[in-house]
Design a protein around this motif. Structure first.
Motif, PDB file in Angstrom:
ATOM      1  N   GLY A 184       0.927  -1.183   0.041  1.00 38.27           N
ATOM      2  CA  GLY A 184       0.019   0.004  -0.060  1.00 38.27           C
ATOM      3  C   GLY A 184       0.817   1.112  -0.117  1.00 38.27           C
ATOM      4  N   GLY A 186      -0.149   4.504   0.287  1.00 37.32           N
ATOM      5  CA  GLY A 186      -1.159   5.624   0.565  1.00 37.32           C
ATOM      6  C   GLY A 186      -0.077   6.189   1.649  1.00 37.32           C
ATOM      7  N   ILE A 187      -0.878   7.094   2.342  1.00 36.89           N
ATOM      8  CA  ILE A 187       0.115   8.213   3.348  1.00 36.89           C
ATOM      9  C   ILE A 187       0.918   7.314   4.131  1.00 36.89           C
ATOM     10  CG2 ILE A 187      -0.009   9.878   4.950  1.00 36.89           C
ATOM     11  CD1 ILE A 187      -1.772  11.450   2.899  1.00 36.89           C
ATOM     12  N   ILE A 188       0.179   6.334   4.916  1.00 35.14           N
ATOM     13  CA  ILE A 188       1.177   5.712   5.995  1.00 35.14           C
ATOM     14  C   ILE A 188       2.049   4.797   5.325  1.00 35.14           C
ATOM     15  CG2 ILE A 188       0.688   3.733   7.478  1.00 35.14           C
ATOM     16  CD1 ILE A 188      -2.070   4.321   8.155  1.00 35.14           C
ATOM     17  N   GLU A 191       4.902   7.366   4.558  1.00 32.68           N
ATOM     18  CA  GLU A 191       5.742   8.046   5.809  1.00 32.68           C
ATOM     19  C   GLU A 191       6.430   6.910   6.689  1.00 32.68           C
ATOM     20  OE1 GLU A 191       2.504  11.431   7.148  1.00 32.68           O
ATOM     21  OE2 GLU A 191       2.887   9.827   8.325  1.00 32.68           O
ATOM     22  N   GLU A 207       2.080  -0.955  -4.673  1.00 31.29           N
ATOM     23  CA  GLU A 207       1.143  -0.278  -4.810  1.00 31.29           C
ATOM     24  C   GLU A 207      -0.004  -0.585  -5.970  1.00 31.29           C
ATOM     25  OE1 GLU A 207      -1.097   2.139  -3.127  1.00 31.29           O
ATOM     26  OE2 GLU A 207      -2.348   1.976  -4.948  1.00 31.29           O
ATOM     27  N   PHE A 208      -1.054  -0.818  -5.562  1.00 33.14           N
ATOM     28  CA  PHE A 208      -2.017  -1.484  -6.594  1.00 33.14           C
ATOM     29  C   PHE A 208      -2.428  -0.508  -7.650  1.00 33.14           C
ATOM     30  CE2 PHE A 208      -6.576  -2.192  -8.016  1.00 33.14           C
ATOM     31  CZ  PHE A 208      -6.356  -3.297  -8.419  1.00 33.14           C
ATOM     32  N   VAL A 242      -0.359  -7.356  -4.328  1.00 28.80           N
ATOM     33  CA  VAL A 242       0.150  -8.348  -3.623  1.00 28.80           C
ATOM     34  C   VAL A 242      -1.095  -9.329  -3.541  1.00 28.80           C
ATOM     35  CG1 VAL A 242       0.713  -9.382  -1.201  1.00 28.80           C
ATOM     36  CG2 VAL A 242       1.588  -6.933  -2.217  1.00 28.80           C
ATOM     37  N   ALA A 275      -0.399  -1.756   4.997  1.00 24.91           N
ATOM     38  CA  ALA A 275      -1.105  -0.192   4.793  1.00 24.91           C
ATOM     39  C   ALA A 275      -1.835  -0.208   3.922  1.00 24.91           C
ATOM     40  CB  ALA A 275       0.232   0.711   4.847  1.00 24.91           C
ATOM     41  N   ILE A 276      -2.991  -0.896   3.774  1.00 27.79           N
ATOM     42  CA  ILE A 276      -3.728  -0.941   2.748  1.00 27.79           C
ATOM     43  C   ILE A 276      -5.186  -0.258   3.064  1.00 27.79           C
ATOM     44  CG2 ILE A 276      -3.040  -2.854   1.408  1.00 27.79           C
ATOM     45  CD1 ILE A 276      -5.164  -4.396   2.909  1.00 27.79           C
ATOM     46  N   GLY A 277      -5.094   0.517   4.147  1.00 30.35           N
ATOM     47  CA  GLY A 277      -6.232   1.358   4.564  1.00 30.35           C
ATOM     48  C   GLY A 277      -6.662   1.180   6.166  1.00 30.35           C
ATOM     49  N   MET A 324     -10.424   9.857   6.983  1.00 24.75           N
ATOM     50  CA  MET A 324      -9.943   9.423   8.238  1.00 24.75           C
ATOM     51  C   MET A 324      -8.937  10.463   8.946  1.00 24.75           C
ATOM     52  SD  MET A 324     -10.394   5.327   8.560  1.00 24.75           S
ATOM     53  CE  MET A 324     -11.840   4.715   8.508  1.00 24.75           C
ATOM     54  N   VAL A 355      -2.163  16.454   4.532  1.00 26.84           N
ATOM     55  CA  VAL A 355      -0.621  16.487   4.633  1.00 26.84           C
ATOM     56  C   VAL A 355      -0.060  15.011   4.462  1.00 26.84           C
ATOM     57  CG1 VAL A 355       1.192  17.446   5.712  1.00 26.84           C
ATOM     58  CG2 VAL A 355      -0.894  18.609   5.765  1.00 26.84           C
TER      59      VAL A 355
END
Ligand code: NAD
Length: 471
Positions: A184, A186-188, A191, A207-208, A242, A275-277, A324, A355
């Motif tokens: 994933g 995304g932001i997580i 970071e 990343e998908f 994955v 980290a897929i949400g 979220m 951010v």
């Protein structure tokens, strides 16, 4: 069970949504109780999210900079060593100070902080299984559910927070992994990939989608982010999913394939970050008892005033609709209390900033270019690169760009997207501008101090309705 008398408001959850609602309610003179089972206030954000991650991001950035970016600045350093235990301690100290601070604020505002797990007995009664043993029953005129969210797991991978980790484990590793795969982008994912790659791990992000950054990030900015993070050493596999994983061996084997199907490949890792949400967390509340509904994604269903089917029971934060984000939850907390107190409240969902705290940071507010294009509105784009900004130049920190999108007819700002140093602070000006309905010319004609990074912001606004001076 002891009866603790009636409350005007009982809040289930002491995360950012719940504790902010509790403080605001206390200020408004409502007799309020806030139930939290973690043992500390502040929820995911303060304990295992925003706050500890920013500590690690800041200190890993310093470490990385001292290793790789001092010579040209005229700073000669000797032996540089990582003391991960101390870096984690510094993080824990920041977290502890802040969670204790929240506890003090609750006390100061007369809120009863009840440590335990709350669940519905009936529409106006909440039972608390106390952390210290025993039970307490609270009667309430109003109830707010603010129980937050949890990381979504990955089928076949057992999360032990040591080898297969979520963001929680990623903030508490006791050694730097040799090979880390992040599922994933995304932001997580980005970071945490930044933190561990800076500290020496070989990190691959799978990343998908064709673009990193998660939902909302402008495509052009996401492309730049991928390029810059790639130069920093993070490897990317986009358009890749994955399929399955095997964690029975000494290393973890992940089977990946092209998103649209195709050839399979195996990725090895010592640590895998999932980290897929995130998904709403509402377990153990006994919601069925009182008939509170969830949608197909587990989000508690509410109306415009945050009310469930039971008008005196409201829901705010990650366990209901919307992004979220801690700051979104805070806005809802204040609005929900105002609804209870006065009958009126408001949150502008079209103006919530996002951010990503990598280096450089990525920040945006309003719509991205693809969304505006899809809406059919005619628009103009203005950009300004940090490489042409005097302060970025003196700081030797020039990667990135400010991008404005404004309505072609009215010049009203529709979205601002920034990748660059300090983007997370700079986005506040864009948020205020959009909230006030400003045009790009309004910003361009506002004096900005020299020499500051904010001048890049002003010049991007100039580029939107006219021409920038320095580019
Ligand atoms: P996300 O939804 O932002 O990103 C998850 C990514 O995983 C998506 O890009 C998705 O395409 C990809 N993905 C899903 N399944 C996959 C698979 N099988 N293989 C490869 N890729 C796959 O989720 P997140 O990054 O976990 O963040 C969760 C929430 O927490 C978000 O709402 C985020 O905004 C919030 N958050 C915000 C901040 C911040 O604002 N700084 C920081 C951390 C988290």
């Amino acid at each position: 069970a002891s009866e603790s008398g009636d409350h005007d408001l009982v809040i289930i959850g002491g995360g950012v949504a719940g504790y902010v609602a509790a403080i605001k309610a206390g200020q408004e003179g409502l007799k309020t109780a806030c139930i939290e089972k973690r043992g500390t206030l502040g929820g995911t954000c303060l304990n295992v999210g925003c706050i500890p991650s920013k500590s690690l991001l800041n200190n890993s950035h310093l470490y990385h900079q001292i290793l790789h970016d001092t010579k040209k600045r005229g700073i000669e350093v000797g032996d540089v060593k990582l003391n991960l235990t101390q870096m984690m301690k510094a993080k824990d100290t920041s977290v502890e100070g802040l969670t204790k601070g929240v506890e003090f604020l609750l006390k100061k505002n007369g809120v009863d902080y009840v440590k335990g797990a709350g669940s519905f007995v009936d529409a106006n009664t909440v039972k608390v299984a106390l952390n210290d043993g025993g039970e307490k029953t609270l009667r309430a005129k109003n109830i707010i559910i603010a129980t937050g969210s949890e990381a979504t797991g990955f089928p076949g991978l057992n999360i032990d927070e040591k080898r297969i980790i979520t963001s929680t484990g990623a903030l508490a590793l006791t050694e730097v992994p040799k090979k880390m795969v992040v599922i994933g982008g995304g932001i997580i994912g980005l970071e945490m990939a930044s933190v561990w790659s800076r500290l020496g791990a070989e990190v691959t992000v799978v990343e998908f989608l064709g673009q990193i950054g998660g939902p909302g990030m402008d495509a052009e900015i996401a492309k730049q982010a991928q390029k810059i993070l790639g130069k920093q050493g993070i490897k990317f596999k986009t358009n890749t999913k994955v399929v399955s994983g095997d964690d029975s061996g000494s290393t973890i084997a992940l089977n990946i394939e092209a998103a649209k199907g195709g050839k399979e490949e195996v990725l090895d890792a010592d640590v895998v970050l999932v980290a897929i949400g995130r998904r709403p967390y509402t377990e153990g509340l006994n919601l069925e008892q009182v008939g509170i509904e969830k949608d197909d994604r587990g989000r508690l269903v509410i109306d415009q005033e945050y009310r469930t089917k039971l008008p005196h029971v409201r829901v705010i934060g990650d366990c209901t609709f919307g992004p979220m984000l801690a700051h979104k939850a805070e806005e809802e907390a204040v609005a929900a209390i105002e609804y209870i107190k006065t009958g009126y409240g408001h949150v502008n969902y079209a103006c919530i900033p996002s951010v990503m705290y990598t280096h450089p940071e990525v920040a945006w507010v309003g719509q991205n270019e693809a969304e505006i294009k899809a809406s059919g509105v005619k628009y103009r784009v203005g950009t300004f690169p940090f490489s042409a900004n005097s302060r970025a130049k003196t700081n030797l920190d020039t990667e990135g760009v400010v991008k404005f999108i404004a309505d072609a007819e009215t010049d009203r700002i529709l979205g601002v997207h920034i990748i660059g140093p300090g983007a997370g602070e700079m986005i506040a000006e864009a948020t205020l501008a959009i909230e006030y309905g400003a045009s790009s010319e309004d910003i361009a004609r506002t004096c900005h101090a020299h020499p500051t990074l904010s001048e890049a912001f002003k010049e991007a606004a100039m580029a939107t309705y006219s021409k920038p001076i320095h580019f």
